[in-house]
Design a protein around this motif. Structure first.
Motif, short mmCIF file in Angstrom:
data_model
loop_
_atom_site.label_atom_id
_atom_site.label_comp_id
_atom_site.label_asym_id
_atom_site.label_seq_id
_atom_site.Cartn_x
_atom_site.Cartn_y
_atom_site.Cartn_z
N THR A 75 40.11 -47.33 84.37
CA THR A 75 39.71 -47.09 85.76
C THR A 75 38.67 -48.10 86.20
O THR A 75 38.69 -48.58 87.33
N GLN A 76 37.78 -48.45 85.27
CA GLN A 76 36.80 -49.49 85.56
C GLN A 76 37.49 -50.80 85.90
O GLN A 76 37.10 -51.51 86.83
N PHE A 77 38.54 -51.07 85.15
CA PHE A 77 39.29 -52.29 85.37
C PHE A 77 39.88 -52.30 86.78
O PHE A 77 39.75 -53.29 87.51
N PHE A 78 40.49 -51.17 87.17
CA PHE A 78 41.04 -51.08 88.52
C PHE A 78 39.95 -51.30 89.55
O PHE A 78 40.15 -51.97 90.55
N HIS A 79 38.81 -50.68 89.27
CA HIS A 79 37.70 -50.79 90.19
C HIS A 79 37.30 -52.25 90.37
O HIS A 79 37.12 -52.75 91.49
N LYS A 80 37.19 -52.96 89.24
CA LYS A 80 36.79 -54.37 89.28
C LYS A 80 37.83 -55.23 89.97
O LYS A 80 37.50 -56.24 90.58
N MET A 81 39.09 -54.86 89.81
CA MET A 81 40.16 -55.65 90.42
C MET A 81 40.32 -55.28 91.89
O MET A 81 41.31 -55.65 92.53
N LYS A 82 39.37 -54.46 92.42
CA LYS A 82 39.38 -54.07 93.83
C LYS A 82 40.61 -53.25 94.20
O LYS A 82 41.09 -53.31 95.33
N VAL A 83 41.12 -52.53 93.23
CA VAL A 83 42.19 -51.58 93.54
C VAL A 83 41.52 -50.42 94.28
O VAL A 83 40.45 -50.00 93.90
N PRO A 84 42.13 -49.89 95.36
CA PRO A 84 41.48 -48.80 96.10
C PRO A 84 41.13 -47.60 95.22
O PRO A 84 41.83 -47.32 94.24
N VAL A 85 40.07 -46.89 95.61
CA VAL A 85 39.62 -45.74 94.84
C VAL A 85 40.74 -44.72 94.63
O VAL A 85 40.86 -44.11 93.57
N GLU A 86 41.57 -44.57 95.68
CA GLU A 86 42.63 -43.57 95.60
C GLU A 86 43.50 -43.77 94.37
O GLU A 86 43.95 -42.81 93.76
N VAL A 87 43.75 -45.04 94.03
CA VAL A 87 44.65 -45.32 92.92
C VAL A 87 44.04 -44.84 91.60
O VAL A 87 44.68 -44.11 90.84
N SER A 88 42.78 -45.22 91.37
CA SER A 88 42.20 -44.78 90.11
C SER A 88 41.97 -43.27 90.13
O SER A 88 42.08 -42.60 89.11
N MET A 89 41.71 -42.72 91.30
CA MET A 89 41.60 -41.28 91.45
C MET A 89 42.91 -40.62 91.04
O MET A 89 42.94 -39.65 90.28
N MET A 90 44.02 -41.19 91.56
CA MET A 90 45.33 -40.64 91.25
C MET A 90 45.59 -40.71 89.75
O MET A 90 46.09 -39.77 89.16
N LEU A 91 45.21 -41.86 89.20
CA LEU A 91 45.45 -42.06 87.77
C LEU A 91 44.71 -41.01 86.94
O LEU A 91 45.30 -40.33 86.10
N THR A 92 43.41 -40.83 87.23
CA THR A 92 42.65 -39.87 86.42
C THR A 92 43.13 -38.44 86.65
O THR A 92 43.24 -37.68 85.70
N THR A 93 43.43 -38.09 87.90
CA THR A 93 43.90 -36.72 88.13
C THR A 93 45.22 -36.49 87.40
O THR A 93 45.43 -35.44 86.81
N ALA A 94 46.09 -37.48 87.48
CA ALA A 94 47.38 -37.33 86.81
C ALA A 94 47.17 -37.09 85.33
O ALA A 94 47.74 -36.16 84.73
N ILE A 95 46.31 -37.89 84.73
CA ILE A 95 46.07 -37.74 83.30
C ILE A 95 45.40 -36.40 83.01
O ILE A 95 45.76 -35.71 82.07
N ARG A 96 44.48 -36.02 83.88
CA ARG A 96 43.80 -34.74 83.69
C ARG A 96 44.79 -33.57 83.73
O ARG A 96 44.67 -32.61 83.01
N PHE A 97 45.83 -33.68 84.58
CA PHE A 97 46.73 -32.54 84.75
C PHE A 97 47.93 -32.53 83.81
O PHE A 97 48.70 -31.59 83.83
N ILE A 98 48.10 -33.59 83.02
CA ILE A 98 49.23 -33.57 82.08
C ILE A 98 49.16 -32.36 81.14
O ILE A 98 50.12 -31.60 81.05
N PRO A 99 48.04 -32.16 80.45
CA PRO A 99 48.00 -31.00 79.56
C PRO A 99 48.15 -29.67 80.31
O PRO A 99 48.81 -28.75 79.81
N THR A 100 47.59 -29.60 81.51
CA THR A 100 47.69 -28.36 82.28
C THR A 100 49.14 -28.04 82.62
O THR A 100 49.60 -26.92 82.46
N LEU A 101 49.84 -29.06 83.10
CA LEU A 101 51.23 -28.84 83.47
C LEU A 101 52.08 -28.56 82.24
O LEU A 101 53.01 -27.75 82.29
N ASP A 102 51.73 -29.19 81.15
CA ASP A 102 52.49 -28.96 79.92
C ASP A 102 52.31 -27.51 79.48
O ASP A 102 53.25 -26.86 79.04
N LYS A 103 51.09 -27.00 79.64
CA LYS A 103 50.82 -25.61 79.29
C LYS A 103 51.64 -24.69 80.20
O LYS A 103 52.25 -23.73 79.73
#
Lengths: 604, 270
Positions: B143-171
């Motif tokens: 996410t830091q990398f995205f931030h440095k590459m000036k990728v919009p916050v939404e993208v890294s936000m999406m990435l972290t939320t997606a990763i955060r919810f993988i185990p939840t959805l799997d459950k």
């Protein structure tokens, strides 16, 4: 702090307003409890306070809501969040970060607070919700109670002046619940927060809250100090709120004219006092009517008198069917030396031995994570033993498939939304029957029968998801009942239901039990367990700690507390009155009244 | 994610994420520069060395490779037969080994087989390299990398939320599966329609639950001030250490060397 004038709100696709003409002012620093049955508008109300209504959810809103001087309709939700924090029901969907720290920092980061400052307030907030040192733990690995406290932390970290919590404890065990309440209490005194709490259970809150607001069908129907409300049992029942068991006793006494309204107890110590002061009074009166036997009775004698009286007889009735008819009864579940472990971790079950006979009503209780559900999942073959044996209805579960067992063992899970997928209630019920290989008329007959039985008949062609949670829970039960299982396992059948819903559900379960179905219930609601179950099994750390009749089990207060179970209020009351009651444990309020009645009759 | 972050303290772990991504890019370029399997083998060996260095979970890699073996074999065969001699620069590569059909039709070229082998090596080394990258770089770093590459916050936000919810959805998925099994659902119906039908009871509640969750998640995010500003406070500033400059210099030198070998000396082509 909060001023609401003539608030009326109607959801986009509904005809009737969910909130009607609500006018309310809340002063700074108050702790307000919002109560009411399901569908009374509590959640809608809380969404109106932080602007999600009308900013995110549209619909028709009239009236004025202002929070800390800000007009809620015109101030951005994000800006309001600095003033008013809302903690919603499900912690799972409020946790955004992967680690505790990342999640807690989410709010302040959006406000572009500098990094160093964030670190500081995150740590402070985590300490407040008793999650100190959890910073780098993964959120997915937290327990239910921890997740709930993290959800509170996520809102609290924005340092709002008002905290609104929507049923924050509905899925927690008693210990988890009291932790949340203790946290709230702390916060309130330390930070001078204004707190609005939506909650069903009141036992631990009676002395904490300043005021209660009761909503009924979208209207504020009552507002005042909690003691006034909780003593007034008929009023509570009218609005679908569960009364406190000790107050129920008090109300009975009040109705008989034994005590005044203000003397109706609201907690165990005052209940104890009431009984202790009443007993000698009665004895005195009996002395006056010169009944010597009674006059001489000391409390010990009284206990003896009781022991030979009505109650022990009742208890014998409860125990004897199991003990006397043991050889005749068919064994439905036989568990021997069951050990179960996920992968290579610590075993979840460590050598459980258990026999359940046909027609029993068993309750499995224990702390979250003790292994109750893991054990129950062995009964219908969802899990297979790592070692040991589970025989269900004469068949070893290793050799059969869950779908085969579904005809004899019904399993109703906690969350109905995990199984409902059809477009009508009727179709949902047909699904299990089709799986079991039933055809045509038979399906129709059974579905009709169960729809009648569960009172879902009027919803026959309604979409399940358009119904309330209580009804969906009922659909889940009904979809299992169509298979006419001999054994019914119910996991937390009443989570999140209001008192009326709880009673409907329990009445149904009792009816099924009376008709011969073996019931295995997993529950955190100790009052229900005490009232309905015939046998209670306490699970602790993967093994059976205690088992016996509710009276027996709940009288062992210390052992239960050690395994994070708080016995029902009346059992704790009986325990405190041990010197009077002897070893008897009462589980129904009527038993206390009956005791006094007997006392009177016996002496006259 | 297929391969999770493997916490550790090797040099590769400590390198800045930008250095690692640069290294990864150079590696990809190098592997596409050369057609000769000998050069590819060199690349495989060097990534293998890196993998060995960070103690890669070999079992996992094998698990991923094993099902690919038939594909590997068929790739070699297909390239062997489909690459016509004219496509190769070197005479040796144009040599036809044998014909599959009578009448000198469908000839198998030596170059074709070599090309196939190159494809396999390339596949293999890429897999190793990306594994090494993901194993030594945490999500935060990415996410830091995205931030440095000036990728919009939404993208890294999406990435972290997606990763955060993988185990939840799997459950959720497991819970739904269990609930439906308990109602006697059978998951082994025949035919395409049958198997789609038998998964409906899983998919429908899963979708409904996901939508409900997404709904309350969006409320929770607004509740916590998301969307007030277009950006957010960065939680961890990454910075280059001397080792990063050394590593980058080394990587770039490799790139130059590769380019010289390929274009200057004309090596590594078929």
């Amino acid at each position: 702090m909060i001023e609401i004038e003539e608030l009326t709100y109607c959801y986009p696709n509904s005809i009737d307003p969910s909130l009607k003409n609500i006018s309310l002012t809340v002063e700074k620093g108050k702790f307000i409890l919002i109560m009411g049955s399901t569908g009374a508008g509590k959640t809608t109300f809380s969404l109106c306070l932080n602007g999600l209504i009308p900013q995110l959810l549209e619909g028709n809103l009239t009236g004025q809501v202002s929070v800390a001087g800000k007009n809620v309709g015109k101030t951005k939700v994000q800006v309001l969040s600095k003033v008013l924090g809302l903690v919603q029901q499900d912690p799972e969907t409020q946790i955004i970060g992967r680690t505790v720290e990342e999640d807690t920092a989410f709010g302040p980061r959006n406000f572009l607070i500098p990094f160093e400052e964030i670190k500081q307030i995150v740590n402070q907030t985590l300490e407040k919700v008793r999650l100190k040192g959890y910073n780098h733990r993964l959120t997915e690995e937290l327990s239910g109670g921890e997740k709930q406290r993290l959800a509170i932390a996520g809102v609290l970290v924005m340092e709002p002046e008002i905290l609104v919590l929507d049923e924050p404890t509905s899925e927690l065990d008693p210990i988890g619940r009291s932790e949340i309440y203790a946290t709230l209490d702390d916060l309130r005194w330390k930070k001078d927060l204004t707190i609005l709490l939506v909650e069903h259970s009141i036992e631990e809150l009676v002395h904490k809250v300043d005021e209660v607001v009761v909503l009924n069908q979208g209207e504020v129907v009552w507002r005042g100090v909690p003691t006034e409300l909780f003593r007034n049992i008929p009023l509570l029942l009218q609005w679908g709120i569960k009364p406190l068991p000790v107050s129920q006793i008090g109300w009975d006494f009040y109705e008989k004219g034994w005590i005044s309204f203000a003397e109706i107890p609201l907690d165990i110590p005052s209940g104890e006092d009431m009984i202790r002061t009443l007993l000698p009074k009665y004895r005195h009166r009996h002395t006056n009517t010169n009944m010597n036997t009674c006059a001489d009775t000391h409390s010990q004698g009284l206990a003896l008198g009781l022991a030979q009286g009505h109650t022990p007889g009742q208890r014998k009735d409860l125990i004897s069917p199991q003990k006397l008819h043991l050889p005749k009864k068919e064994i439905v579940v036989q568990v021997s030396d069951l050990i179960y472990q996920y992968n290579s971790d610590q075993p979840v079950l460590r050598g459980v031995n258990l026999t359940i006979e046909a027609g029993e009503f068993v309750a499995l209780i224990g702390q979250n994570g003790a292994g109750k559900t893991t054990l129950a999942k062995h009964f219908n073959g969802l899990l297979k033993p790592t070692r040991g044996e589970v025989i269900v209805g004469g068949r070893n579960i290793l050799q059969c498939d869950t779908s085969d067992l579904s005809k004899t063992i019904g399993y109703v899970f906690q969350n109905p939304d995990h199984q409902i997928f059809s477009v009508t209630v009727e179709k949902e019920l047909e699904f299990g029957l089709k799986n079991a290989g039933f055809r045509g008329e038979e399906i129709k007959e059974r579905v009709d029968e169960v729809l009648q039985y569960t009172g879902l008949d009027r919803y026959r062609s309604v979409h399940p998801y358009s119904l309330g949670k209580g009804e969906r829970q009922m659909i889940a039960v009904a979809s299992i009942l169509v298979l006419k299982p001999k054994v019914l396992i119910i996991d937390e059948p009443t989570t999140g239901s209001d008192w009326a819903g709880v009673q409907t559900m329990m009445a149904l379960i009792r009816k099924l039990h009376a008709a011969g179905t073996t019931i295995i219930m997993i529950s955190h609601d100790m009052d229900l367990v005490a009232q309905y179950a015939k046998r209670v099994i306490v699970i602790k750390e993967g093994d059976i700690l205690l088992e016996g009749t509710p009276q027996d089990v709940f009288s062992k207060e210390q052992i239960l507390l050690d395994s994070a179970i708080i016995p029902p209020q009346l059992c704790r009351l009986s325990f405190r009155l041990k010197d009077i009651l002897g070893d008897v444990t009462f589980i129904e309020s009527s038993e206390f009244t009956a005791m006094f009645e007997r006392e009177k009759r016996g002496c006259l | 994610m297929l391969i999770e972050y493997l916490p550790g303290d090797s040099l590769l772990h400590r390198l800045d994420v930008r250095t690692k991504v640069l290294g990864f890019l150079v590696f990809i370029i190098l592997s596409f520069l050369f057609q000769d399997p000998k050069f590819q083998l060199l690349l495989v060996l060097s990534t293998g060395l890196l993998a060995f260095w960070i103690k890669i979970p070999l079992r996992k890699i094998w698990g991923m490779l094993l099902p690919l073996i038939p594909i590997i074999l068929s790739i070699i065969l297909i390239t062997g037969f489909s690459f016509a001699p004219e496509r190769f620069d070197r005479v040796s590569s144009q040599a036809i080994l044998f014909y599959a059909l009578p009448g000198d039709r469908l000839g198998a070229t030596l170059g074709g087989f070599l090309m196939g082998t190159t494809f396999i090596f390339r596949l293999f080394s890429m897999m190793l390299a990306s594994t090494v990258l993901t194993l030594t770089t945490s999500i935060d770093d990415f996410t830091q990398f995205f931030h440095k590459m000036k990728v919009p916050v939404e993208v890294s936000m999406m990435l972290t939320t997606a990763i955060r919810f993988i185990p939840t959805l799997d459950k959720k998925r497991r819970q739904i599966l269990e609930a439906q099994k308990a109602r006697g659902t059978k998951f082994n119906q025949k035919g395409i329609i049958g198997s789609i039908r038998s998964y409906l009871p899983i998919m429908v509640p899963l979708f409904i639950n996901s939508i409900m969750m997404a709904n309350s998640l969006s409320m929770a995010m607004l509740n916590r001030g998301y969307g007030l500003t277009r950006t957010w406070t960065s939680m961890r500033e990454i910075s280059f250490a001397p080792r990063d400059y050394w590593a980058m210099t080394f990587v770039l030198l490799l790139l130059i060397l590769g380019a010289y070998l390929r274009f200057g000396l004309d090596l590594g082509i078929l």
